[in-house]
Design a protein around this motif. Sequence first.
Motif, PDB file in Angstrom:
ATOM      1  N   ASN A   4       0.840  -1.192   0.000  1.00  0.00           N
ATOM      2  CA  ASN A   4       0.000   0.000   0.000  1.00  0.00           C
ATOM      3  C   ASN A   4       0.883   1.252   0.000  1.00  0.00           C
ATOM      4  OD1 ASN A   4      -1.714   2.175   0.515  1.00  0.00           O
ATOM      5  ND2 ASN A   4      -3.159   0.865   1.592  1.00  0.00           N
ATOM      6  N   THR A   5       1.062   1.818  -1.159  1.00  0.00           N
ATOM      7  CA  THR A   5       1.941   2.971  -1.344  1.00  0.00           C
ATOM      8  C   THR A   5       1.486   4.168  -0.520  1.00  0.00           C
ATOM      9  OG1 THR A   5       2.369   2.196  -3.583  1.00  0.00           O
ATOM     10  CG2 THR A   5       2.961   4.460  -3.092  1.00  0.00           C
ATOM     11  N   LYS A   6       0.177   4.416  -0.493  1.00  0.00           N
ATOM     12  CA  LYS A   6      -0.329   5.583   0.232  1.00  0.00           C
ATOM     13  C   LYS A   6      -0.052   5.457   1.737  1.00  0.00           C
ATOM     14  CE  LYS A   6      -3.948   8.790  -0.471  1.00  0.00           C
ATOM     15  NZ  LYS A   6      -5.217   9.025  -1.123  1.00  0.00           N
ATOM     16  N   GLU A   7      -0.255   4.266   2.292  1.00  0.00           N
ATOM     17  CA  GLU A   7       0.027   4.066   3.724  1.00  0.00           C
ATOM     18  C   GLU A   7       1.505   4.266   4.021  1.00  0.00           C
ATOM     19  OE1 GLU A   7      -1.469   0.381   5.276  1.00  0.00           O
ATOM     20  OE2 GLU A   7      -3.536   0.894   4.770  1.00  0.00           O
ATOM     21  N   LEU A   8       2.364   3.733   3.171  1.00  0.00           N
ATOM     22  CA  LEU A   8       3.799   3.912   3.350  1.00  0.00           C
ATOM     23  C   LEU A   8       4.163   5.395   3.315  1.00  0.00           C
ATOM     24  CD1 LEU A   8       6.742   2.904   3.521  1.00  0.00           C
ATOM     25  CD2 LEU A   8       6.721   2.791   1.025  1.00  0.00           C
ATOM     26  N   LEU A   9       3.641   6.105   2.336  1.00  0.00           N
ATOM     27  CA  LEU A   9       3.941   7.532   2.229  1.00  0.00           C
ATOM     28  C   LEU A   9       3.387   8.312   3.417  1.00  0.00           C
ATOM     29  CD1 LEU A   9       3.542   8.056  -1.597  1.00  0.00           C
ATOM     30  CD2 LEU A   9       5.621   8.378  -0.259  1.00  0.00           C
ATOM     31  N   GLU A  10       2.207   7.925   3.914  1.00  0.00           N
ATOM     32  CA  GLU A  10       1.643   8.600   5.091  1.00  0.00           C
ATOM     33  C   GLU A  10       2.507   8.379   6.322  1.00  0.00           C
ATOM     34  OE1 GLU A  10      -2.589   8.007   5.827  1.00  0.00           O
ATOM     35  OE2 GLU A  10      -2.911   7.896   3.668  1.00  0.00           O
ATOM     36  N   GLU A  11       3.138   7.210   6.410  1.00  0.00           N
ATOM     37  CA  GLU A  11       4.053   6.944   7.536  1.00  0.00           C
ATOM     38  C   GLU A  11       5.302   7.808   7.423  1.00  0.00           C
ATOM     39  OE1 GLU A  11       5.130   2.813   7.898  1.00  0.00           O
ATOM     40  OE2 GLU A  11       3.039   2.176   7.711  1.00  0.00           O
ATOM     41  N   ILE A  12       5.854   7.867   6.229  1.00  0.00           N
ATOM     42  CA  ILE A  12       7.115   8.577   6.028  1.00  0.00           C
ATOM     43  C   ILE A  12       6.909  10.086   5.912  1.00  0.00           C
ATOM     44  CG2 ILE A  12       9.080   8.841   4.455  1.00  0.00           C
ATOM     45  CD1 ILE A  12       8.771   5.845   3.825  1.00  0.00           C
ATOM     46  N   GLY A 110       6.684  24.139   1.016  1.00  0.00           N
ATOM     47  CA  GLY A 110       5.705  23.856  -0.023  1.00  0.00           C
ATOM     48  C   GLY A 110       6.120  22.668  -0.871  1.00  0.00           C
ATOM     49  N   PHE A 111       7.407  22.565  -1.160  1.00  0.00           N
ATOM     50  CA  PHE A 111       7.918  21.428  -1.916  1.00  0.00           C
ATOM     51  C   PHE A 111       7.705  20.142  -1.121  1.00  0.00           C
ATOM     52  CE2 PHE A 111      11.531  18.730  -3.373  1.00  0.00           C
ATOM     53  CZ  PHE A 111      11.107  18.548  -4.677  1.00  0.00           C
ATOM     54  N   LYS A 112       7.993  20.198   0.169  1.00  0.00           N
ATOM     55  CA  LYS A 112       7.792  19.021   1.034  1.00  0.00           C
ATOM     56  C   LYS A 112       6.309  18.632   1.067  1.00  0.00           C
ATOM     57  CE  LYS A 112       8.513  17.255   5.690  1.00  0.00           C
ATOM     58  NZ  LYS A 112       9.033  17.543   7.034  1.00  0.00           N
ATOM     59  N   PHE A 113       5.427  19.608   0.977  1.00  0.00           N
ATOM     60  CA  PHE A 113       3.985  19.362   0.981  1.00  0.00           C
ATOM     61  C   PHE A 113       3.560  18.573  -0.261  1.00  0.00           C
ATOM     62  CE2 PHE A 113      -0.365  20.413  -0.125  1.00  0.00           C
ATOM     63  CZ  PHE A 113      -1.041  20.349   1.091  1.00  0.00           C
ATOM     64  N   PHE A 114       4.031  18.971  -1.445  1.00  0.00           N
ATOM     65  CA  PHE A 114       3.582  18.369  -2.703  1.00  0.00           C
ATOM     66  C   PHE A 114       4.379  17.128  -3.119  1.00  0.00           C
ATOM     67  CE2 PHE A 114       1.674  22.586  -3.101  1.00  0.00           C
ATOM     68  CZ  PHE A 114       0.399  22.235  -3.510  1.00  0.00           C
ATOM     69  N   PHE A 150      13.429  17.960   5.512  1.00  0.00           N
ATOM     70  CA  PHE A 150      13.168  16.527   5.503  1.00  0.00           C
ATOM     71  C   PHE A 150      13.896  15.843   6.656  1.00  0.00           C
ATOM     72  CE2 PHE A 150      12.880  17.836   1.000  1.00  0.00           C
ATOM     73  CZ  PHE A 150      11.577  17.446   0.742  1.00  0.00           C
ATOM     74  N   ASP A 151      13.218  14.877   7.307  1.00  0.00           N
ATOM     75  CA  ASP A 151      13.895  14.108   8.348  1.00  0.00           C
ATOM     76  C   ASP A 151      14.680  12.975   7.690  1.00  0.00           C
ATOM     77  OD1 ASP A 151      12.204  11.828   7.970  1.00  0.00           O
ATOM     78  OD2 ASP A 151      10.789  12.550   9.475  1.00  0.00           O
ATOM     79  N   ASP A 152      15.410  12.195   8.478  1.00  0.00           N
ATOM     80  CA  ASP A 152      16.275  11.155   7.921  1.00  0.00           C
ATOM     81  C   ASP A 152      15.499  10.088   7.150  1.00  0.00           C
ATOM     82  OD1 ASP A 152      18.558  12.405   8.811  1.00  0.00           O
ATOM     83  OD2 ASP A 152      18.755  11.167  10.616  1.00  0.00           O
ATOM     84  N   LYS A 155      14.538  11.603   3.819  1.00  0.00           N
ATOM     85  CA  LYS A 155      15.709  11.694   2.950  1.00  0.00           C
ATOM     86  C   LYS A 155      16.059  10.320   2.378  1.00  0.00           C
ATOM     87  CE  LYS A 155      17.816  15.629   5.297  1.00  0.00           C
ATOM     88  NZ  LYS A 155      18.904  16.056   6.191  1.00  0.00           N
ATOM     89  N   LYS A 156      15.981   9.302   3.215  1.00  0.00           N
ATOM     90  CA  LYS A 156      16.280   7.938   2.757  1.00  0.00           C
ATOM     91  C   LYS A 156      15.293   7.516   1.660  1.00  0.00           C
ATOM     92  CE  LYS A 156      16.940   3.250   4.298  1.00  0.00           C
ATOM     93  NZ  LYS A 156      16.756   2.256   5.306  1.00  0.00           N
ATOM     94  N   PHE A 157      14.011   7.796   1.861  1.00  0.00           N
ATOM     95  CA  PHE A 157      13.006   7.452   0.852  1.00  0.00           C
ATOM     96  C   PHE A 157      13.296   8.186  -0.457  1.00  0.00           C
ATOM     97  CE2 PHE A 157       9.148   7.897  -1.547  1.00  0.00           C
ATOM     98  CZ  PHE A 157       8.548   6.648  -1.437  1.00  0.00           C
ATOM     99  N   ILE A 158      13.581   9.477  -0.361  1.00  0.00           N
ATOM    100  CA  ILE A 158      13.869  10.281  -1.551  1.00  0.00           C
ATOM    101  C   ILE A 158      15.073   9.709  -2.304  1.00  0.00           C
ATOM    102  CG2 ILE A 158      14.685  12.541  -2.333  1.00  0.00           C
ATOM    103  CD1 ILE A 158      12.987  13.719   0.040  1.00  0.00           C
ATOM    104  N   ILE A 159      16.127   9.406  -1.576  1.00  0.00           N
ATOM    105  CA  ILE A 159      17.342   8.877  -2.195  1.00  0.00           C
ATOM    106  C   ILE A 159      17.073   7.533  -2.856  1.00  0.00           C
ATOM    107  CG2 ILE A 159      19.641   7.955  -1.676  1.00  0.00           C
ATOM    108  CD1 ILE A 159      19.766  10.269   0.485  1.00  0.00           C
TER     109      ILE A 159
END
Length: 176
Positions: A4-12, A110-114, A150-152, A155-159
């Motif tokens: 579930n991508t949305k749940e994962l993203l909501e956690e992170i 704003g970038f972190k929001f979108f 961004f928290d760690d 940042k890890k997810f983004i990377i």
Amino acid sequence: MKVNTKELLEEIFPPFPLGDNRSLLECDFYDTHYGYFEQIDDDYLSSIGVSAEDLILEYNFDWPQFYLKIGLEAACSRSRPHEGIKTWKDVSYEYLYYFGQNCSYLSSEGFKFFLPAAFYYFLSTDENKTYMDSFVFRLNSQWEKDQHVFDDDQKKFIIEFVSDHYKGYVSWIPEL
């Protein structure tokens, strides 16, 4: 990655309000007019010779009717547009498709929001994903400016996302 991508993203990326940060719609307007809605006063309108309604209509924004109506209301009332976006979960694919290219004009917050919405539609749909190129370009060109929001885990997810989907296109990927 979890199923579930949305749940994962909501956690992170826990949802938070946009607050006073500009939205992508406002950035699209800003990109065209070098100021956003509440800065357009009667002097500005008379200097370019149009009414608030004509300002949007004359410049022929390539916006869907819904967003054009929101833009007209905001220009007429000289207030922020009421886009119905309270957290990143309210951002639609259509919204990113039309306005995602303007993410370079967002504040870091704003970038972190979108960004989570951009990740969500990239990972969960088969729709045209060209809007994501703008977000990755922003990551590549403004990481030093943005990374503090961004928290760690984020940042890890983004990377990991950039490494998995944009190999060779991003030069800033640091080691965590």
